[in-house]
Write a protein that holds these residues in place. Structure first.
Motif, PDB file in Angstrom:
ATOM      1  N   VAL A 154       0.857  -1.186   0.000  1.00  0.00           N
ATOM      2  CA  VAL A 154       0.000   0.000   0.000  1.00  0.00           C
ATOM      3  C   VAL A 154       0.891   1.233   0.000  1.00  0.00           C
ATOM      4  O   VAL A 154       1.608   1.500   0.971  1.00  0.00           O
ATOM      5  N   ASP A 155       0.862   1.983  -1.065  1.00  0.00           N
ATOM      6  CA  ASP A 155       1.709   3.170  -1.206  1.00  0.00           C
ATOM      7  C   ASP A 155       1.401   4.178  -0.098  1.00  0.00           C
ATOM      8  O   ASP A 155       0.245   4.410   0.249  1.00  0.00           O
ATOM      9  N   GLY A 156       2.448   4.747   0.456  1.00  0.00           N
ATOM     10  CA  GLY A 156       2.280   5.761   1.494  1.00  0.00           C
ATOM     11  C   GLY A 156       2.386   5.240   2.905  1.00  0.00           C
ATOM     12  O   GLY A 156       2.367   6.032   3.858  1.00  0.00           O
ATOM     13  N   THR A 157       2.517   3.929   3.091  1.00  0.00           N
ATOM     14  CA  THR A 157       2.658   3.365   4.427  1.00  0.00           C
ATOM     15  C   THR A 157       4.131   3.241   4.804  1.00  0.00           C
ATOM     16  O   THR A 157       5.013   3.228   3.942  1.00  0.00           O
ATOM     17  N   VAL A 158       4.382   3.119   6.087  1.00  0.00           N
ATOM     18  CA  VAL A 158       5.751   2.922   6.561  1.00  0.00           C
ATOM     19  C   VAL A 158       6.330   1.640   5.978  1.00  0.00           C
ATOM     20  O   VAL A 158       7.492   1.592   5.565  1.00  0.00           O
ATOM     21  N   GLN A 159       5.501   0.602   5.944  1.00  0.00           N
ATOM     22  CA  GLN A 159       5.965  -0.684   5.432  1.00  0.00           C
ATOM     23  C   GLN A 159       6.339  -0.584   3.954  1.00  0.00           C
ATOM     24  O   GLN A 159       7.344  -1.155   3.525  1.00  0.00           O
ATOM     25  N   HIS A 160       5.547   0.131   3.184  1.00  0.00           N
ATOM     26  CA  HIS A 160       5.836   0.296   1.760  1.00  0.00           C
ATOM     27  C   HIS A 160       7.153   1.034   1.566  1.00  0.00           C
ATOM     28  O   HIS A 160       7.945   0.692   0.671  1.00  0.00           O
ATOM     29  N   ASP A 161       7.382   2.049   2.386  1.00  0.00           N
ATOM     30  CA  ASP A 161       8.631   2.818   2.279  1.00  0.00           C
ATOM     31  C   ASP A 161       9.841   1.957   2.640  1.00  0.00           C
ATOM     32  O   ASP A 161      10.925   2.139   2.069  1.00  0.00           O
ATOM     33  N   LEU A 162       9.669   1.040   3.580  1.00  0.00           N
ATOM     34  CA  LEU A 162      10.774   0.165   3.961  1.00  0.00           C
ATOM     35  C   LEU A 162      11.066  -0.857   2.865  1.00  0.00           C
ATOM     36  O   LEU A 162      12.224  -1.153   2.580  1.00  0.00           O
ATOM     37  N   GLY A 163      10.007  -1.396   2.271  1.00  0.00           N
ATOM     38  CA  GLY A 163      10.173  -2.444   1.273  1.00  0.00           C
ATOM     39  C   GLY A 163      10.140  -3.811   1.922  1.00  0.00           C
ATOM     40  O   GLY A 163      10.642  -4.000   3.031  1.00  0.00           O
ATOM     41  N   LEU A 164       9.547  -4.776   1.230  1.00  0.00           N
ATOM     42  CA  LEU A 164       9.369  -6.108   1.808  1.00  0.00           C
ATOM     43  C   LEU A 164      10.675  -6.894   1.846  1.00  0.00           C
ATOM     44  O   LEU A 164      11.059  -7.414   2.898  1.00  0.00           O
ATOM     45  N   ALA A 165      11.357  -6.989   0.719  1.00  0.00           N
ATOM     46  CA  ALA A 165      12.577  -7.797   0.633  1.00  0.00           C
ATOM     47  C   ALA A 165      13.814  -6.935   0.854  1.00  0.00           C
ATOM     48  O   ALA A 165      14.743  -6.899   0.043  1.00  0.00           O
ATOM     49  N   THR A 166      13.829  -6.220   1.966  1.00  0.00           N
ATOM     50  CA  THR A 166      14.958  -5.360   2.324  1.00  0.00           C
ATOM     51  C   THR A 166      15.334  -5.614   3.778  1.00  0.00           C
ATOM     52  O   THR A 166      14.523  -6.163   4.541  1.00  0.00           O
ATOM     53  N   PRO A 167      16.536  -5.219   4.190  1.00  0.00           N
ATOM     54  CA  PRO A 167      16.883  -5.358   5.617  1.00  0.00           C
ATOM     55  C   PRO A 167      15.885  -4.638   6.519  1.00  0.00           C
ATOM     56  O   PRO A 167      15.533  -5.146   7.593  1.00  0.00           O
ATOM     57  N   GLY A 168      15.418  -3.461   6.082  1.00  0.00           N
ATOM     58  CA  GLY A 168      14.438  -2.730   6.880  1.00  0.00           C
ATOM     59  C   GLY A 168      13.131  -3.471   7.015  1.00  0.00           C
ATOM     60  O   GLY A 168      12.523  -3.508   8.091  1.00  0.00           O
ATOM     61  N   GLY A 169      12.662  -4.091   5.925  1.00  0.00           N
ATOM     62  CA  GLY A 169      11.431  -4.863   5.981  1.00  0.00           C
ATOM     63  C   GLY A 169      11.554  -6.087   6.858  1.00  0.00           C
ATOM     64  O   GLY A 169      10.643  -6.409   7.627  1.00  0.00           O
ATOM     65  N   VAL A 170      12.713  -6.765   6.775  1.00  0.00           N
ATOM     66  CA  VAL A 170      12.945  -7.946   7.614  1.00  0.00           C
ATOM     67  C   VAL A 170      12.990  -7.555   9.085  1.00  0.00           C
ATOM     68  O   VAL A 170      12.421  -8.234   9.948  1.00  0.00           O
TER      69      VAL A 170
END
Length: 298
Positions: free
Chosen positions: A195-211
């Motif tokens: 969902v564009d505009g969410t914190v999770q979207h900004d982090l990205g799913l397959a990234t260190p931040g998302g993990v």
């Protein structure tokens, strides 16, 4: 043979049987996930940022209320069956009005302390101008605070802590519950990565931040559990609000600071566990068939 000898055992008459507890938990999870994922799926389909004033914002916001809807259904179901309050439900106490702000400050301080340590170690600098921009995008400080209270703390805690936790405590220790609910919590958040505009979207799913966001649900689950054990849902709402708000205002997004926040939360959890009353770490005997009931309990 006396009448008492011919009467069925008390546990067979106790409405809070393991089968019904499991049934309630399953129903709660189905409602929480079903409503949230349906709304967030709609937001994904609409596209565009989930910001106030856009078509995407309404289903995005409604999706956060899945756990609360599940909690209300379980409460109505319990009252119709005239079942007792779950044994590990924390009844409201006036002390909660003191503990809630204290725990809120401590939870916010853990995030702030991690951000300061991260900055001292060379991570992103803290910026008040970024915080002002975030509040302005949400319609000003008042609208921002209301949104942060409603979307997340108020829409989730009556479900995860007020409904699921006391029922799971009948057969699990709270460390195991924190792990299980932490994983469930992480999976529940999954659609928000799209969902564009969410914190999770900004982090990205397959990234260190998302993990790290996903992994951070486990210490966060334990932290709000400690707050719930101290002063009930009010305290868990306060802690959830404090963590979310502080992280948004500080624009926490780097993996280093995320990891530091998890570490500071673990330290705070240890302090709360060492200074608080020590409940049983495993399952406890079943509650009496007709214990005192408190209408405020879920």
């Amino acid at each position: 043979m006396s009448p008492s000898q011919t009467t069925a055992p008390a546990h067979s008459e106790n409405p809070a049987t393991p089968a019904r507890r499991r049934g309630d938990l399953i129903l709660f999870l189905v409602i929480a996930f079903g409503m949230s994922w349906a709304c967030w799926g709609t937001a994904i389909g609409l596209g565009g940022p989930a910001t106030p004033g856009t078509p995407t914002y309404t289903p995005f916001l409604l999706g956060a209320f899945g756990p609360l809807a599940g909690a209300l259904v379980i409460r109505i179901r319990r009252r119709r069956r005239r079942e007792p309050v779950p044994e590990h439900a924390v009844r409201f106490r006036p002390a909660a009005l003191l503990w809630a702000p204290l725990l809120m400050v401590a939870a916010s301080g853990a995030v702030l302390g991690a951000a300061v340590i991260g900055h001292a170690a060379g991570d992103t600098a803290l910026s008040w101008s970024d915080s002002r921009d975030v509040m302005q995008d949400m319609g000003g400080p008042a609208a921002f605070l209301v949104s942060m209270i409603i979307s997340g703390p108020l829409s989730e805690e009556p479900g995860w802590r007020g409904t699921a936790y006391p029922r799971m405590r009948a057969t699990m220790g709270r460390f195991r519950i924190a792990l299980v609910l932490g994983v469930i919590w992480a999976v529940w958040h999954l659609p928000l990565f799209f969902v564009d505009g969410t914190v999770q979207h900004d982090l990205g799913l397959a990234t260190p931040g998302g993990v790290l966001f996903a992994a951070g649900n486990i210490p966060m689950a334990m932290l709000v559990t400690c707050a719930y054990d101290r002063a009930g849902v009010l305290a868990s709402i306060a802690v959830h609000f404090a963590v979310n708000t502080t992280m948004i205002l500080l624009d926490v997004h780097t993996p280093a600071t995320q990891a530091l926040i998890m570490g500071c939360q673990i330290v705070l959890i240890a302090v709360l566990l060492l200074t608080g009353r020590r409940p049983a770490t495993g399952p406890t005997p079943a509650a009496p068939a007709h214990p005192a009931r408190t209408p405020a309990q879920l």
